[in-house]
Design a protein around this motif. Structure first.
Motif, mmCIF file in Angstrom:
data_model
loop_
_atom_site.group_PDB
_atom_site.id
_atom_site.type_symbol
_atom_site.label_atom_id
_atom_site.label_comp_id
_atom_site.label_asym_id
_atom_site.label_seq_id
_atom_site.Cartn_x
_atom_site.Cartn_y
_atom_site.Cartn_z
ATOM 1 N N TRP A 130 -32.195 -36.334 42.128
ATOM 2 C CA TRP A 130 -32.591 -35.826 40.803
ATOM 3 C C TRP A 130 -31.606 -36.303 39.737
ATOM 4 O O TRP A 130 -32.002 -36.834 38.704
ATOM 5 N N LEU A 131 -30.320 -36.130 39.965
ATOM 6 C CA LEU A 131 -29.283 -36.732 39.123
ATOM 7 C C LEU A 131 -28.282 -37.413 40.035
ATOM 8 O O LEU A 131 -27.759 -36.788 40.966
ATOM 9 N N ASP A 132 -27.996 -38.673 39.753
ATOM 10 C CA ASP A 132 -27.035 -39.385 40.583
ATOM 11 C C ASP A 132 -25.611 -38.980 40.213
ATOM 12 O O ASP A 132 -25.371 -38.266 39.232
ATOM 13 N N ASP A 133 -24.655 -39.440 41.000
ATOM 14 C CA ASP A 133 -23.263 -39.046 40.801
ATOM 15 C C ASP A 133 -22.747 -39.451 39.427
ATOM 16 O O ASP A 133 -21.989 -38.706 38.787
ATOM 17 N N ALA A 134 -23.161 -40.616 38.941
ATOM 18 C CA ALA A 134 -22.672 -41.097 37.644
ATOM 19 C C ALA A 134 -23.098 -40.165 36.523
ATOM 20 O O ALA A 134 -22.303 -39.841 35.631
ATOM 21 N N GLN A 135 -24.344 -39.714 36.544
ATOM 22 C CA GLN A 135 -24.818 -38.837 35.478
ATOM 23 C C GLN A 135 -24.262 -37.425 35.611
ATOM 24 O O GLN A 135 -23.987 -36.762 34.610
ATOM 25 N N ARG A 136 -24.077 -36.965 36.827
ATOM 26 C CA ARG A 136 -23.424 -35.658 37.003
ATOM 27 C C ARG A 136 -22.012 -35.687 36.445
ATOM 28 O O ARG A 136 -21.571 -34.725 35.815
ATOM 29 N N ARG A 137 -21.305 -36.775 36.679
ATOM 30 C CA ARG A 137 -19.951 -36.883 36.133
ATOM 31 C C ARG A 137 -19.983 -36.886 34.608
ATOM 32 O O ARG A 137 -19.105 -36.306 33.964
ATOM 33 N N GLN A 138 -20.972 -37.563 34.019
ATOM 34 C CA GLN A 138 -21.083 -37.584 32.561
ATOM 35 C C GLN A 138 -21.229 -36.162 32.011
ATOM 36 O O GLN A 138 -20.601 -35.803 31.013
ATOM 37 N N LEU A 139 -22.076 -35.363 32.626
ATOM 38 C CA LEU A 139 -22.314 -34.007 32.131
ATOM 39 C C LEU A 139 -21.043 -33.171 32.163
ATOM 40 O O LEU A 139 -20.804 -32.373 31.244
ATOM 41 N N TRP A 140 -20.233 -33.354 33.201
ATOM 42 C CA TRP A 140 -19.061 -32.496 33.386
ATOM 43 C C TRP A 140 -17.746 -33.222 33.126
ATOM 44 O O TRP A 140 -16.685 -32.809 33.579
ATOM 45 N N THR A 141 -17.799 -34.307 32.362
ATOM 46 C CA THR A 141 -16.586 -34.963 31.875
ATOM 47 C C THR A 141 -16.219 -34.391 30.515
ATOM 48 O O THR A 141 -17.090 -34.156 29.676
ATOM 49 N N LEU A 142 -14.940 -34.175 30.277
ATOM 50 C CA LEU A 142 -14.486 -33.642 28.996
ATOM 51 C C LEU A 142 -14.556 -34.759 27.956
ATOM 52 O O LEU A 142 -13.759 -35.685 27.968
ATOM 53 N N HIS A 143 -15.533 -34.669 27.059
ATOM 54 C CA HIS A 143 -15.728 -35.678 26.017
ATOM 55 C C HIS A 143 -15.089 -35.283 24.693
ATOM 56 O O HIS A 143 -14.768 -36.159 23.880
ATOM 57 N N MET A 144 -14.918 -33.978 24.446
ATOM 58 C CA MET A 144 -14.386 -33.523 23.158
ATOM 59 C C MET A 144 -13.426 -32.360 23.389
ATOM 60 O O MET A 144 -13.836 -31.313 23.862
ATOM 61 N N PRO A 145 -12.120 -32.533 23.094
ATOM 62 C CA PRO A 145 -11.188 -31.414 23.242
ATOM 63 C C PRO A 145 -11.577 -30.239 22.352
ATOM 64 O O PRO A 145 -12.061 -30.421 21.232
ATOM 65 N N MET A 146 -11.371 -29.041 22.862
ATOM 66 C CA MET A 146 -11.621 -27.813 22.113
ATOM 67 C C MET A 146 -10.317 -27.033 21.982
ATOM 68 O O MET A 146 -9.451 -27.101 22.859
ATOM 69 N N PRO A 147 -10.173 -26.267 20.913
ATOM 70 C CA PRO A 147 -8.978 -25.422 20.801
ATOM 71 C C PRO A 147 -8.923 -24.427 21.962
ATOM 72 O O PRO A 147 -9.944 -23.863 22.362
ATOM 73 N N LEU A 148 -7.738 -24.231 22.492
ATOM 74 C CA LEU A 148 -7.532 -23.266 23.565
ATOM 75 C C LEU A 148 -6.988 -21.986 22.953
ATOM 76 O O LEU A 148 -5.849 -21.926 22.500
ATOM 77 N N GLY A 149 -7.830 -20.963 22.924
ATOM 78 C CA GLY A 149 -7.453 -19.719 22.270
ATOM 79 C C GLY A 149 -6.416 -18.921 23.044
ATOM 80 O O GLY A 149 -6.265 -19.080 24.263
ATOM 81 N N GLU A 150 -5.731 -18.048 22.326
ATOM 82 C CA GLU A 150 -4.685 -17.227 22.948
ATOM 83 C C GLU A 150 -5.261 -16.345 24.041
ATOM 84 O O GLU A 150 -4.664 -16.194 25.104
ATOM 85 N N ARG A 151 -6.435 -15.772 23.795
ATOM 86 C CA ARG A 151 -7.016 -14.877 24.799
ATOM 87 C C ARG A 151 -7.414 -15.655 26.047
ATOM 88 O O ARG A 151 -7.175 -15.209 27.173
ATOM 89 N N GLN A 152 -8.025 -16.833 25.873
ATOM 90 C CA GLN A 152 -8.401 -17.633 27.031
ATOM 91 C C GLN A 152 -7.170 -18.068 27.813
ATOM 92 O O GLN A 152 -7.175 -18.061 29.059
ATOM 93 N N ARG A 153 -6.120 -18.422 27.110
ATOM 94 C CA ARG A 153 -4.886 -18.831 27.782
ATOM 95 C C ARG A 153 -4.328 -17.684 28.629
ATOM 96 O O ARG A 153 -3.908 -17.864 29.771
#
Length: 520
Positions: free
Chosen positions: A278-301
């Protein structure tokens, strides 16, 4: 014992046939329902690829006595984004498009405010919130629903939304780009988005009850309705009619699914062998690769012992107590969802709520995941709920809350006489500030729920919407220049970001119609 609590306890004791009486998740769910007074909830857990917990509780709200079960449909809101990303991944896998193709290859009419960005923006960029637009920019073309905006209107409106940062320089959550992504999928796939979603995602994965596009709610049935708190009670709002329309927002947040569907969705995502190819390994990696950094909030940390946070394609990626976490939430008025995966252990949790459940989903998901990531330090949902409530109270004490508007009074029909008339915003379109039946009214032509009575509070003017909650009220700020203008500003600093009033710039275009239909 309080009669309401006795009723709640009795109802919760009727455990779903799918749930083990000894499951630690029962206590978490029951305490969350009790603390947050939820109308209904569905929760499921996949562990080592197998469904180990499934519980449904409460009322749907569509008919007296209707109960939620594992097949009840919920609005999953922005958890739809992961399905849209999966659809595009399928089309990439089939060679119908590429992630780095320019958007204009498929949508020649697509324009951003900056011509250079128009040329440079790629398909991948549509999914990772890096457009340079502000948080939720243009969302008033999507919500509140229903409205009369089309996907073509939304794409045309993008050209008038001014960026707040440079392209690809920072993260700011948006929904409109997912609408564009849905139209790219349609152009590349040669079929409407909803048809592609059913053929490329729902059917091969086995999501038997999920709905998208136009469909008959009467025929499908068993649908949870959104609830809000009014006068201390859970009240249904914006209930479904006999049919659900083809909403422009569907690629960003318009899909509905059941608990059974979402459990199946998690299993297929965690184990590709469930639906080979259904989805090959290459496309699965694309979905779960970090493409855009997000701020890491104090509560999440602090809560997760997290060290990084970023956006994949339709997913938020982070670490939790040393384990990889893939997750997303979904929020619509009266509907909350949350889905989180721990891929390395083939484990995931999904929560669906048909009420005001922001704190509920946060605390319950946190407690459920900690059962796996930090089992020696597990605490009940009370501790998480207490901290959320305390933080909100501290913000209120610090003055971070909506002002008291109970003394506002309806403006006279003759108020703002020199400013009355028809107006236009470049992307939201036509509006009017005109007297109706002895009262001054503000109305947006293409958004039937953006209709308000103009109120006066001291020297200020307030828009009290006819059908929206009090938290959505806005200040009306007219400017008496040669060509009058109107600006809107939210009164509540914690308003949902989709009420992007600050991005509106209305300019007067004409007079109000007279009683005989003439202009005056």
């Amino acid at each position: 014992m309080d009669p309401r609590r006795l009723l709640l306890t009795t109802a919760l004791s009727a455990v779903s046939a799918f749930a083990s009486a000894a499951s630690p998740f029962d206590a978490m769910l029951e305490r969350t329902v009790e603390r947050e007074d939820l109308p209904g909830i569905a929760m499921g857990v996949v562990e080592d690829g197998k469904v180990v917990y499934q519980r449904s509780w409460g009322v749907r709200g569509d008919a007296a006595g209707s109960r939620i079960d594992p097949d009840t449909l919920f609005k999953i809101a922005s958890n739809s984004k992961a399905m849209t990303a999966a659809l595009l991944a399928r089309l990439v896998q089939q060679g119908r498009l590429q992630w780095d193709d320019p958007v204009t290859k498929y949508l020649p009419q697509f324009r951003m405010h900056d011509p250079w960005v128009t040329q440079q923006i790629q398909v991948r960029d549509l999914l990772i919130h890096n457009s340079g637009l502000g948080l939720g920019a243009g969302d008033l073309m999507l919500w509140p629903e229903p409205n009369h905006f089309t996907r073509a209107d939304i794409i045309a409106g993008l050209a008038h939304l001014q960026p707040v940062t440079s392209f690809r320089s920072g993260y700011a959550y948006d929904n409109l780009m997912y609408v564009v992504a849905g139209e790219v999928a349609a152009a590349a796939g040669g079929k409407p988005y909803d048809q592609l979603m059913r053929e490329q995602v729902f059917e091969p994965v086995g999501l038997q009850r999920c709905q998208v596009g136009a469909w008959s709610t009467a025929a499908v049935g068993n649908i949870a309705q959104p609830h809000v708190r009014r006068a201390g009670r859970n009240t249904v709002v914006a209930a479904d009619g006999v049919a659900s329309a083809d909403l422009p927002s569907m690629a960003a947040g318009g899909i509905r699914c059941s608990l059974n569907d979402m459990l199946r969705w998690m299993q297929v995502l965690l184990d590709p062998e469930r639906v080979p190819g259904w989805l090959d390994d290459a496309q699965r990696r694309q979905l779960w690769t970090l493409h855009m950094p997000m701020p890491l909030g104090e509560r999440q940390r602090r809560w997760d012992n997290a060290h990084f946070s970023g956006y994949g394609l339709g997913w938020r990626l982070s670490d939790m107590d040393g384990q990889w976490k893939v997750a997303h939430t979904g929020t619509l008025s009266g509907m909350y969802s949350s889905l989180a995966l721990l891929p390395d252990r083939q484990t995931g949790v999904v929560i669906l709520i048909n009420g005001e459940g922001e704190d509920a989903r946060t605390a319950l998901m946190q407690a459920a995941l900690k059962h796996y990531t930090a089992p020696d330090t597990v605490q009940g949902v009370d501790a998480w709920l207490d901290e959320l409530a305390q933080a909100r109270a501290q913000r209120h004490e610090a003055g971070h809350h909506a002002p008291d508007t109970k003394d506002a009074r309806p403006a006279a029909a003759a108020a703002l006489a020199g400013l009355q008339g028809t107006y236009r915003d470049p992307w939201l379109g036509d509006a009017s500030l005109c007297p109706q039946e002895g009262r001054l009214r503000f109305s947006v032509e293409k958004s039937p729920r953006l209709q308000a009575e103009v109120m006066q509070l001291g020297t200020r003017w307030l828009l009290r919407w006819d059908t929206l909650e009090a938290a959505a009220q806005a200040w009306l700020q007219p400017t008496a220049t040669a060509t009058p203008t109107l600006a809107l500003r939210a009164i509540d600093p914690d308003i949902d970001f989709s009420y992007d009033f600050q991005d509106l710039h209305f300019t007067r275009t004409g007079d109000c119609p007279g009683n005989d239909g003439t202009r005056r």
